[in-house]
Design an enzyme around this catalytic site. Structure first.
Site: not given
Length: 355
Positions: A149, A255, A324
Site C-alpha cells: 500500500s 494493485e 488489499h
C-alpha cells in the site's frame, strides 16, 4: 538476547539518527548512478525463527489494538517483535512527525540487534519522508523490509537509490492468516527461493459476487525482467518526482482498492504518459477490490484496464493475488522474474535473500 544491552544500543542508534535534515538529502544517490545501483542488487540476509523484527509505522497512525495485533502476528511467525515509542506518537492522521518516522526507519536499519523490518500498516505518509531518508544508512546495513500500500513509496525508492531488494507483502496487521504468513516465510526465510508465484484461484461464485476478482489475460506471452511496482495511487503520485520509478525493461505489478474506474483510468494514463512506463516488458495487475462500483454512469473496471493496458502489446494479466485482499503473495522488488500468461504466474529466477 541481553535486553539491557539491546536497549543501550537502541539509544546509541537514536543519537546517530539525529542529524540535520539536509544531511539525508545530500547523501541521496545521484540520478546518474541509479541504474548502476539497480544492476548491482543487494540481498538482505534471510530471517530465521527467533530473529528480532522491528515494527515501524512510516505512514498512518496506528491504534493500540492494531499495534497489538501486529505484535501478535509477528510472534506467530516465530519472530521477536520490537518497536520504539515513536510508533505510538499519533501526530494528526500520521503515526508521528516526519522527523520521528524517519528516525524510526533509520534506527531499525542501524541497530545491529534488529534482523528485519515489517511495516505495521500502510495508509498515507511515506512520500512525505522520502527526501529526508539517509539512503547510505540503508545501503550499508541491508535488511529485509516488508510492506504494501503506502509502503510502495519506500520499497521502490530504497531499491532504486541503493539496490537493496525490498518486499511487497503483508503488513503487520495483515499477517493474520496462514496464507499470508506462509508465502512471506517462503520468500524471506529461505535463500533458495527461485520459485513460482501462483495466485489463488477464485471460484465462479466469488467472481459473480464481485467482478473485481475475475482473472484474465490482457495480452498473452512471456516476459522476463526485474520486478517493480505496488500501489497504483503511490506509483502515480511518484511520477515526475526525483523518486519516479524506472519501468524500463521491468515486470510491473500494480494493485489498488476503492477507486472509481475513472480514477483508475486517470492514474494509468499518468503512468502511460510518464517517461519509462511504455518501456516495461510485462504487467501484472492485482485484484482491484472495490474499484468496480462507480457512483455515476461509467466504464467498468475491466473496460478501463483493457483500454489502457492492451495497446502496450506486452504480456499482461489481471487478477493476481496481491494488494488489499485477504490473501496476498509476497513479491520481491528488484528480483528477475518471468511472467507467463499461459500459466498465470510469476517465476522468480534468482534468490531474493542471502543465506
Amino acid at each position: 538476547m541481553n535486553r539491557r544491552k539491546f536497549i543501550a544500543r537502541g539509544v546509541q542508534v537514536s543519537a546517530l539518527t539525529a542529524f540535520p535534515m539536509g544531511t539525508a538529502i545530500s547523501q541521496q544517490i545521484p540520478e546518474t548512478l541509479q541504474k548502476a545501483q539497480e544492476d548491482s542488487i543487494i540481498l538482505p540476509k534471510k530471517l530465521k525463527k527467533g530473529d528480532t523484527v522491528g515494527l515501524i509505522a512510516p505512514g498512518y497512525a496506528l491504534s493500540s489494538d492494531a499495534l497489538q495485533n501486529a505484535i501478535t502476528n509477528v510472534k506467530t511467525m516465530g519472530f521477536v517483535p520490537y518497536h520504539t515509542p515513536r510508533i505510538e506518537g499519533n501526530f494528526g492522521y500520521l503515526s508521528n512527525t516526519d522527523e520521528a518516522r524517519v528516525a524510526d526507519l533509520h534506527e531499525m536499519f542501524l541497530n545491529p540487534d534488529i534482523d528485519g523490518i515489517v511495516c505495521a500498516r500502510g495508509g498515507y505518509g511515506c512520500t512525505r519522508i522520502l527526501n529526508q531518508i539517509n539512503f547510505e544508512h540503508i545501503r550499508q546495513n541491508p535488511k529485509v523490509l516488508v510492506g504494501f500500500s503506502d509502503i510502495t513509496a519506500l520499497l521502490n525508492a530504497i531499491y532504486q537509490q541503493t539496490g537493496l531488494v525490498t518486499f511487497h507483502g503483508p503488513v503487520g496487521t495483515t499477517l493474520d492468516n496462514e496464507f499470508n504468513r506462509s508465502h512471506l516465510e517462503d520468500i524471506i526465510c529461505h535463500a533458495n527461493n527461485s520459485i513460482a508465484l501462483t495466485p489463488e484461484t477464485y471460484s465462479s461464485q466469488t467472481v459473480a459476487d464481485d467482478a473485481t476478482f475475475e482473472q484474465y489475460v490482457i495480452n498473452s506471452g512471456k516476459a522476463t525482467g526485474k520486478l517493480v511496482g505496488g500501489n497504483l495511487s503511490l506509483l502515480s503520485a511518484m511520477t515526475g518526482t526525483e523518486f519516479d520509478v524506472d519501468y524500463t525493461d521491468k515486470i510491473v505489478f500494480i494493485e489498488d482498492m476503492d477507486e472509481d474506474p475513472y480514477r483508475i483510468d486517470r492514474m494509468l494514463t499518468q503512468l502511460l504518459d510518464s517517461k519509462t512506463f511504455k518501456n516495461a516488458r510485462g504487467i501484472v495487475l492485482g485484484v482491484f477490490k472495490g474499484c468496480n462500483e462507480p457512483k455515476r454512469v461509467s466504464f467498468s473496471l475491466r473496460e478501463v484496464i483493457l483500454d489502457r493496458i492492451k495497446p502496450l502489446n506486452i504480456p499482461s494479466i489481471y487478477g493476481f493475488s496481491i494488494g488489499h485482499i485477504k490473501k496476498h503473495l509476497t513479491i520481491p522488488v528488484g528480483i528477475e522474474a518471468t511472467l507467463d500468461t499461459k500459466n498465470f504466474n510469476l517465476q522468480l529466477l534468482e534468490n531474493s535473500v542471502a543465506s
